[in-house]
Scaffold this active site. Structure first.
Site, PDB file in Angstrom:
ATOM      1  N   ASN A   1      39.820  -6.859  85.418  1.00  0.00           N
ATOM      2  CA  ASN A   1      40.223  -8.306  86.397  1.00  0.00           C
ATOM      3  C   ASN A   1      39.797  -9.474  84.453  1.00  0.00           C
ATOM      4  OD1 ASN A   1      41.470 -11.246  87.227  1.00  0.00           O
ATOM      5  ND2 ASN A   1      38.545 -10.658  86.746  1.00  0.00           N
TER       6      ASN A   1
ATOM      7  N   TYR B   1      48.578 -12.522  74.473  1.00  0.00           N
ATOM      8  CA  TYR B   1      48.418 -12.822  75.422  1.00  0.00           C
ATOM      9  C   TYR B   1      49.220 -12.085  75.934  1.00  0.00           C
ATOM     10  CZ  TYR B   1      46.885 -13.944  80.184  1.00  0.00           C
ATOM     11  OH  TYR B   1      47.056 -13.847  81.489  1.00  0.00           O
ATOM     12  N   ALA B   2      50.637 -12.532  76.497  1.00  0.00           N
ATOM     13  CA  ALA B   2      51.694 -11.558  77.190  1.00  0.00           C
ATOM     14  C   ALA B   2      51.544 -10.148  76.646  1.00  0.00           C
ATOM     15  CB  ALA B   2      52.539 -12.524  76.916  1.00  0.00           C
TER      16      ALA B   2
ATOM     17  N   SER C   1      32.229 -12.774  87.038  1.00  0.00           N
ATOM     18  CA  SER C   1      31.610 -14.000  86.876  1.00  0.00           C
ATOM     19  C   SER C   1      31.938 -15.401  87.408  1.00  0.00           C
ATOM     20  CB  SER C   1      30.371 -14.032  85.748  1.00  0.00           C
ATOM     21  OG  SER C   1      31.771 -15.055  84.839  1.00  0.00           O
TER      22      SER C   1
ATOM     23  N   SER D   1      49.966 -10.778  84.722  1.00  0.00           N
ATOM     24  CA  SER D   1      50.593 -11.561  84.752  1.00  0.00           C
ATOM     25  C   SER D   1      51.794 -12.570  84.741  1.00  0.00           C
ATOM     26  CB  SER D   1      49.539 -12.577  83.242  1.00  0.00           C
ATOM     27  OG  SER D   1      50.676 -14.300  82.997  1.00  0.00           O
TER      28      SER D   1
ATOM     29  N   GLY E   1      35.033  -9.056  84.867  1.00  0.00           N
ATOM     30  CA  GLY E   1      34.376  -9.591  85.051  1.00  0.00           C
ATOM     31  C   GLY E   1      34.821 -10.790  85.886  1.00  0.00           C
TER      32      GLY E   1
HETATM   33  N1  LIG Z   1      44.287 -18.126  85.404  1.00  0.00           N
HETATM   34  C1  LIG Z   1      45.447 -17.383  85.670  1.00  0.00           C
HETATM   35  O1  LIG Z   1      46.105 -19.403  85.039  1.00  0.00           O
HETATM   36  C2  LIG Z   1      45.851 -16.833  85.115  1.00  0.00           C
HETATM   37  C3  LIG Z   1      47.213 -16.184  85.803  1.00  0.00           C
HETATM   38  C4  LIG Z   1      48.014 -15.096  85.644  1.00  0.00           C
HETATM   39  C5  LIG Z   1      47.129 -14.184  85.861  1.00  0.00           C
HETATM   40  N2  LIG Z   1      45.234 -14.375  85.138  1.00  0.00           N
HETATM   41  C6  LIG Z   1      44.406 -13.524  85.329  1.00  0.00           C
HETATM   42  O2  LIG Z   1      43.579 -13.377  85.919  1.00  0.00           O
HETATM   43  C7  LIG Z   1      42.012 -12.366  85.363  1.00  0.00           C
HETATM   44  C8  LIG Z   1      41.808 -13.420  86.144  1.00  0.00           C
HETATM   45  O3  LIG Z   1      41.685 -15.301  85.421  1.00  0.00           O
HETATM   46  P1  LIG Z   1      40.710 -16.382  85.618  1.00  0.00           P
HETATM   47  O4  LIG Z   1      42.093 -16.763  85.301  1.00  0.00           O
HETATM   48  O5  LIG Z   1      40.166 -15.781  86.225  1.00  0.00           O
HETATM   49  O6  LIG Z   1      39.784 -16.058  84.481  1.00  0.00           O
HETATM   50  P2  LIG Z   1      38.046 -16.723  83.909  1.00  0.00           P
HETATM   51  O7  LIG Z   1      37.928 -17.955  85.293  1.00  0.00           O
HETATM   52  O8  LIG Z   1      38.356 -17.371  82.489  1.00  0.00           O
HETATM   53  O9  LIG Z   1      37.551 -15.469  84.344  1.00  0.00           O
HETATM   54  C9  LIG Z   1      37.300 -13.853  83.043  1.00  0.00           C
HETATM   55  C10 LIG Z   1      36.511 -13.288  83.641  1.00  0.00           C
HETATM   56  O10 LIG Z   1      36.824 -12.912  82.770  1.00  0.00           O
HETATM   57  C11 LIG Z   1      35.115 -11.902  82.275  1.00  0.00           C
HETATM   58  N3  LIG Z   1      35.150 -11.783  81.041  1.00  0.00           N
HETATM   59  C12 LIG Z   1      36.213 -12.176  79.742  1.00  0.00           C
HETATM   60  N4  LIG Z   1      36.073 -11.536  78.825  1.00  0.00           N
HETATM   61  C13 LIG Z   1      34.998 -10.957  78.802  1.00  0.00           C
HETATM   62  C14 LIG Z   1      34.846  -9.641  77.381  1.00  0.00           C
HETATM   63  N5  LIG Z   1      34.426 -10.009  76.727  1.00  0.00           N
HETATM   64  N6  LIG Z   1      33.834  -8.750  78.022  1.00  0.00           N
HETATM   65  C15 LIG Z   1      33.278  -8.884  80.198  1.00  0.00           C
HETATM   66  N7  LIG Z   1      33.784  -9.770  80.877  1.00  0.00           N
HETATM   67  C16 LIG Z   1      34.507 -10.754  80.369  1.00  0.00           C
HETATM   68  C17 LIG Z   1      34.563 -13.971  82.212  1.00  0.00           C
HETATM   69  O11 LIG Z   1      32.984 -13.463  81.877  1.00  0.00           O
HETATM   70  P3  LIG Z   1      32.491 -14.144  80.713  1.00  0.00           P
HETATM   71  O12 LIG Z   1      33.304 -14.910  79.228  1.00  0.00           O
HETATM   72  O13 LIG Z   1      30.640 -14.456  81.042  1.00  0.00           O
HETATM   73  O14 LIG Z   1      32.306 -13.333  79.802  1.00  0.00           O
HETATM   74  C18 LIG Z   1      34.776 -13.531  83.680  1.00  0.00           C
HETATM   75  O15 LIG Z   1      34.378 -13.209  84.371  1.00  0.00           O
HETATM   76  C19 LIG Z   1      43.228 -12.011  84.454  1.00  0.00           C
HETATM   77  O16 LIG Z   1      43.198 -10.819  83.825  1.00  0.00           O
HETATM   78  C20 LIG Z   1      43.864 -13.320  83.798  1.00  0.00           C
HETATM   79  O17 LIG Z   1      44.647 -12.834  82.950  1.00  0.00           O
HETATM   80  C21 LIG Z   1      45.230 -15.317  84.542  1.00  0.00           C
END
Ligand SMILES: NC(=O)c1ccc[n+]([C@@H]2O[C@H](COP(=O)([O-])OP(=O)(O)OC[C@H]3O[C@@H](n4cnc5c(N)ncnc54)[C@H](OP(=O)(O)O)[C@@H]3O)[C@@H](O)[C@H]2O)c1
Length: 240
Positions: A83, A149-150, A10, A136, A8
């Protein structure tokens, strides 16, 4: 020079991790379903050090191929950062089978399969190898509307603790980071009320940024963390 896998990459946290690991000198292989201009710009800035693929983390055979190609391109896999994740927000009573399956397939099964494939390579050849899972804070604290999700994130934390015991004797460390809410696409749907509520109960007085988490992932996947394994590091501005 170490090689790191980042799922992930991108955008959001994954993109920030890719950027940091390239800056510290690693070769990096990453994937997502779609690419991004920011990732393409990093590839241009670091010629020959960034492998970008387009694939779905729910597809186990695609993950296997990705890890094999990364190992062939760079010679070894030293660090794996799982990730990629998705979140479908909504109360459980209205969650569809497809939403539940997708979160389990991407967040939990996808991460486990990616780590399995990376570990297979690490067992052959790696320098001070490590696995870092992105969990998370909701895994341990809960959040209404995020129960499934949790569950996937709590699953990853259990996976990390057991795998750390399994792989410690082989010199492979396994840890997780548990961020609070971050300013990324994933949390864009957060209502203004929820946003202010989270900020109010966060001693450091703001939501997190990808940059707040990147330093911990950099540390955990480096020799500076050589005696740390089986841990979940909370990064939430003191909210929990
Ligand atoms: N944002 C928050 O508040 C938060 C809080 C706690 C933990 N986290 C965790 O931090 C991590 C990153 O989250 P983020 O906030 O950076 O999310 P994000 O901005 O939505 O980015 C998610 C990344 O994962 C890729 N992805 C999603 N589904 C995929 C699939 N089926 N196959 C391949 N790639 C996939 C997306 O690219 P594509 O969509 O192009 O596939 C993107 O590159 C995650 O594990 C999330 O659970 C986030």
């Amino acid at each position: 020079m170490a090689t790191s896998l980042v799922s992930g990459g991108s955008r959001g946290l994954g993109l920030a991790v890719v950027e940091r690991l390239l800056a510290r000198g690693d070769s990096v292989a990453t994937f997502s379903r779609s690419g991004s201009e920011a990732l393409a710009a990093l590839a241009a800035k670091h010629p020959g050090r960034l492998l970008i693929e387009s694939l779905d983390a729910a597809d186990a055979s695609a993950l296997r191929g990705f890890v094999e190609r990364a190992a062939a391109a760079f010679g070894s896999i030293d660090h794996c950062i799982a990730n990629a994740a998705i979140a479908h927000e909504g109360v459980l009573a209205t969650a569809t089978d497809a939403e539940i399956d997708a979160m389990l397939a991407v967040n939990l099964r996808g991460s486990i399969v990616l780590v399995r494939e990376a570990v297979r390579q690490m067992l052959v050849k790696a320098e001070q190898p490590s696995v870092t899972l992105v969990s998370s804070i909701v895994a341990s604290h809960g959040s209404p509307g995020l129960a499934v999700y949790a569950a996937t994130k709590a699953g990853l934390e259990g996976f990390a603790r057991s795998l750390a015991r399994e792989l410690g004797p082989r010199g492979i460390r396994v840890n997780a980071v548990a961020p609070g809410f971050l300013e990324t696409d994933l949390s864009a749907s957060l209502s203004a009320d929820n946003r202010s509520r989270i900020i109010r109960r966060t001693p450091l007085g703001r939501l997190g940024l990808p940059a707040d988490v990147v330093g911990a992932i950099d540390f955990l996947s480096s020799p500076r963390a050589a005696f740390i394994t089986g841990q979940v590091l909370t990064i939430d501005g003191g909210a929990s």
